[in-house]
Scaffold this motif. Sequence first.
Motif, PDB file in Angstrom:
ATOM      1  N   ALA A  23       0.815  -1.219   0.000  1.00 23.55           N
ATOM      2  CA  ALA A  23       0.000   0.000   0.000  1.00 23.55           C
ATOM      3  C   ALA A  23       0.844   1.262   0.000  1.00 23.55           C
ATOM      4  O   ALA A  23       0.452   2.260  -0.586  1.00 23.55           O
ATOM      5  CB  ALA A  23      -0.938   0.012   1.207  1.00 23.55           C
ATOM      6  N   PHE A  24       1.989   1.242   0.652  1.00 21.37           N
ATOM      7  CA  PHE A  24       2.740   2.477   0.795  1.00 21.37           C
ATOM      8  C   PHE A  24       3.878   2.595  -0.212  1.00 21.37           C
ATOM      9  O   PHE A  24       4.100   3.664  -0.760  1.00 21.37           O
ATOM     10  CB  PHE A  24       3.268   2.625   2.219  1.00 21.37           C
ATOM     11  CG  PHE A  24       3.895   3.973   2.456  1.00 21.37           C
ATOM     12  CD1 PHE A  24       3.140   5.138   2.369  1.00 21.37           C
ATOM     13  CD2 PHE A  24       5.235   4.080   2.737  1.00 21.37           C
ATOM     14  CE1 PHE A  24       3.717   6.379   2.557  1.00 21.37           C
ATOM     15  CE2 PHE A  24       5.818   5.318   2.938  1.00 21.37           C
ATOM     16  CZ  PHE A  24       5.055   6.463   2.845  1.00 21.37           C
ATOM     17  N   VAL A  69      -9.423   5.984  -7.058  1.00 21.56           N
ATOM     18  CA  VAL A  69     -10.193   4.766  -6.745  1.00 21.56           C
ATOM     19  C   VAL A  69     -11.266   4.543  -7.807  1.00 21.56           C
ATOM     20  O   VAL A  69     -11.437   3.431  -8.310  1.00 21.56           O
ATOM     21  CB  VAL A  69     -10.834   4.864  -5.334  1.00 21.56           C
ATOM     22  CG1 VAL A  69     -11.801   3.703  -5.095  1.00 21.56           C
ATOM     23  CG2 VAL A  69      -9.761   4.881  -4.260  1.00 21.56           C
ATOM     24  N   TYR A  70     -11.978   5.588  -8.165  1.00 20.93           N
ATOM     25  CA  TYR A  70     -13.032   5.477  -9.172  1.00 20.93           C
ATOM     26  C   TYR A  70     -12.460   5.039 -10.523  1.00 20.93           C
ATOM     27  O   TYR A  70     -12.970   4.102 -11.144  1.00 20.93           O
ATOM     28  CB  TYR A  70     -13.770   6.818  -9.322  1.00 20.93           C
ATOM     29  CG  TYR A  70     -14.803   6.780 -10.412  1.00 20.93           C
ATOM     30  CD1 TYR A  70     -16.026   6.155 -10.202  1.00 20.93           C
ATOM     31  CD2 TYR A  70     -14.554   7.337 -11.660  1.00 20.93           C
ATOM     32  CE1 TYR A  70     -16.974   6.092 -11.213  1.00 20.93           C
ATOM     33  CE2 TYR A  70     -15.493   7.274 -12.674  1.00 20.93           C
ATOM     34  CZ  TYR A  70     -16.702   6.661 -12.448  1.00 20.93           C
ATOM     35  OH  TYR A  70     -17.631   6.587 -13.446  1.00 20.93           O
ATOM     36  N   ARG A  88     -17.538  -5.029  -7.261  1.00 22.79           N
ATOM     37  CA  ARG A  88     -17.067  -5.013  -5.868  1.00 22.79           C
ATOM     38  C   ARG A  88     -15.583  -5.364  -5.785  1.00 22.79           C
ATOM     39  O   ARG A  88     -14.810  -4.696  -5.102  1.00 22.79           O
ATOM     40  CB  ARG A  88     -17.887  -5.983  -5.027  1.00 22.79           C
ATOM     41  CG  ARG A  88     -17.489  -6.004  -3.560  1.00 22.79           C
ATOM     42  CD  ARG A  88     -18.421  -6.939  -2.759  1.00 22.79           C
ATOM     43  NE  ARG A  88     -18.133  -6.886  -1.364  1.00 22.79           N
ATOM     44  CZ  ARG A  88     -17.223  -7.634  -0.743  1.00 22.79           C
ATOM     45  NH1 ARG A  88     -16.497  -8.490  -1.427  1.00 22.79           N
ATOM     46  NH2 ARG A  88     -17.037  -7.522   0.555  1.00 22.79           N
ATOM     47  N   GLU A  89     -15.175  -6.408  -6.488  1.00 23.90           N
ATOM     48  CA  GLU A  89     -13.773  -6.825  -6.465  1.00 23.90           C
ATOM     49  C   GLU A  89     -12.881  -5.760  -7.085  1.00 23.90           C
ATOM     50  O   GLU A  89     -11.793  -5.480  -6.596  1.00 23.90           O
ATOM     51  CB  GLU A  89     -13.578  -8.157  -7.190  1.00 23.90           C
ATOM     52  CG  GLU A  89     -14.207  -9.343  -6.495  1.00 23.90           C
ATOM     53  CD  GLU A  89     -15.702  -9.485  -6.808  1.00 23.90           C
ATOM     54  OE1 GLU A  89     -16.208  -8.791  -7.713  1.00 23.90           O
ATOM     55  OE2 GLU A  89     -16.366 -10.290  -6.137  1.00 23.90           O
ATOM     56  N   LEU A  95      -9.163   0.306  -4.315  1.00 21.49           N
ATOM     57  CA  LEU A  95      -9.046   0.925  -3.001  1.00 21.49           C
ATOM     58  C   LEU A  95      -7.706   0.577  -2.364  1.00 21.49           C
ATOM     59  O   LEU A  95      -6.984   1.450  -1.865  1.00 21.49           O
ATOM     60  CB  LEU A  95     -10.199   0.466  -2.105  1.00 21.49           C
ATOM     61  CG  LEU A  95     -10.355   1.131  -0.754  1.00 21.49           C
ATOM     62  CD1 LEU A  95     -10.652   2.612  -0.923  1.00 21.49           C
ATOM     63  CD2 LEU A  95     -11.473   0.461   0.021  1.00 21.49           C
ATOM     64  N   ARG A  96      -7.331  -0.696  -2.412  1.00 20.96           N
ATOM     65  CA  ARG A  96      -6.061  -1.144  -1.830  1.00 20.96           C
ATOM     66  C   ARG A  96      -4.880  -0.509  -2.569  1.00 20.96           C
ATOM     67  O   ARG A  96      -3.941  -0.037  -1.951  1.00 20.96           O
ATOM     68  CB  ARG A  96      -5.967  -2.663  -1.858  1.00 20.96           C
ATOM     69  CG  ARG A  96      -4.735  -3.180  -1.125  1.00 20.96           C
ATOM     70  CD  ARG A  96      -4.682  -4.695  -1.054  1.00 20.96           C
ATOM     71  NE  ARG A  96      -4.741  -5.282  -2.365  1.00 20.96           N
ATOM     72  CZ  ARG A  96      -5.638  -6.214  -2.727  1.00 20.96           C
ATOM     73  NH1 ARG A  96      -6.520  -6.650  -1.873  1.00 20.96           N
ATOM     74  NH2 ARG A  96      -5.626  -6.712  -3.939  1.00 20.96           N
ATOM     75  N   ARG A  97      -4.934  -0.470  -3.896  1.00 22.55           N
ATOM     76  CA  ARG A  97      -3.833   0.106  -4.680  1.00 22.55           C
ATOM     77  C   ARG A  97      -3.667   1.596  -4.422  1.00 22.55           C
ATOM     78  O   ARG A  97      -2.565   2.107  -4.491  1.00 22.55           O
ATOM     79  CB  ARG A  97      -4.059  -0.111  -6.176  1.00 22.55           C
ATOM     80  CG  ARG A  97      -3.736  -1.478  -6.593  1.00 22.55           C
ATOM     81  CD  ARG A  97      -2.888  -1.689  -7.778  1.00 22.55           C
ATOM     82  NE  ARG A  97      -2.029  -0.705  -8.353  1.00 22.55           N
ATOM     83  CZ  ARG A  97      -0.719  -0.829  -8.392  1.00 22.55           C
ATOM     84  NH1 ARG A  97      -0.138  -1.837  -7.814  1.00 22.55           N
ATOM     85  NH2 ARG A  97       0.006   0.051  -9.015  1.00 22.55           N
TER      86      ARG A  97
END
Length: 177
Positions: A23-24, A69-70, A88-89, A95-97
Amino acid sequence: MGDDGSLRSKSGNETAAFLVRSAFVTEEAVYGVILVSGMIVVASAGEATVWPVFWKVFATVIVFWAAHVYAGTVARHGLDEHEDLGLREAFIVSLRRSLGLLLSAFIPLLILLLGATRAIDDAYALWAALWAGVVVLAVLGFVAFRRRGSPWPMQILGALATAAFGIVMIGLKAFIH
């Protein structure tokens, strides 16, 4: 990550290390630090206090993060190299990326908030937030080269090259102001 793709089978330290790496230490994090630094440079022009700078940078980061995210969700929905992703997936992956973009803004925004609340001087807060961005970029570059197994001189060079983007922002601030 565990054999089943979940975080459950990892210890607490392994999970934290995985989250930091996934994530970071990402291109989104590098982009986020550069975005925040650029916004500090632009938003601080003509402002007497750090409060408006803090809110402009904060709002911009939130908008860019939500847009990221979108965009990632739309781009990934139904298209993946290995499987057909549902909405959803695709959202969860995006979101995670994009967490790196959001997390990378934390330290500079915290420093700006310290200035806005008068815990530190406004001018010091602006410059400290920019220099913190340089340090964060250096760490991101170092970790990225280290995890690829590069020799230590390349790790240092990677850190310096990544940090150079923050130095450019500091140069812009000095030039503009």
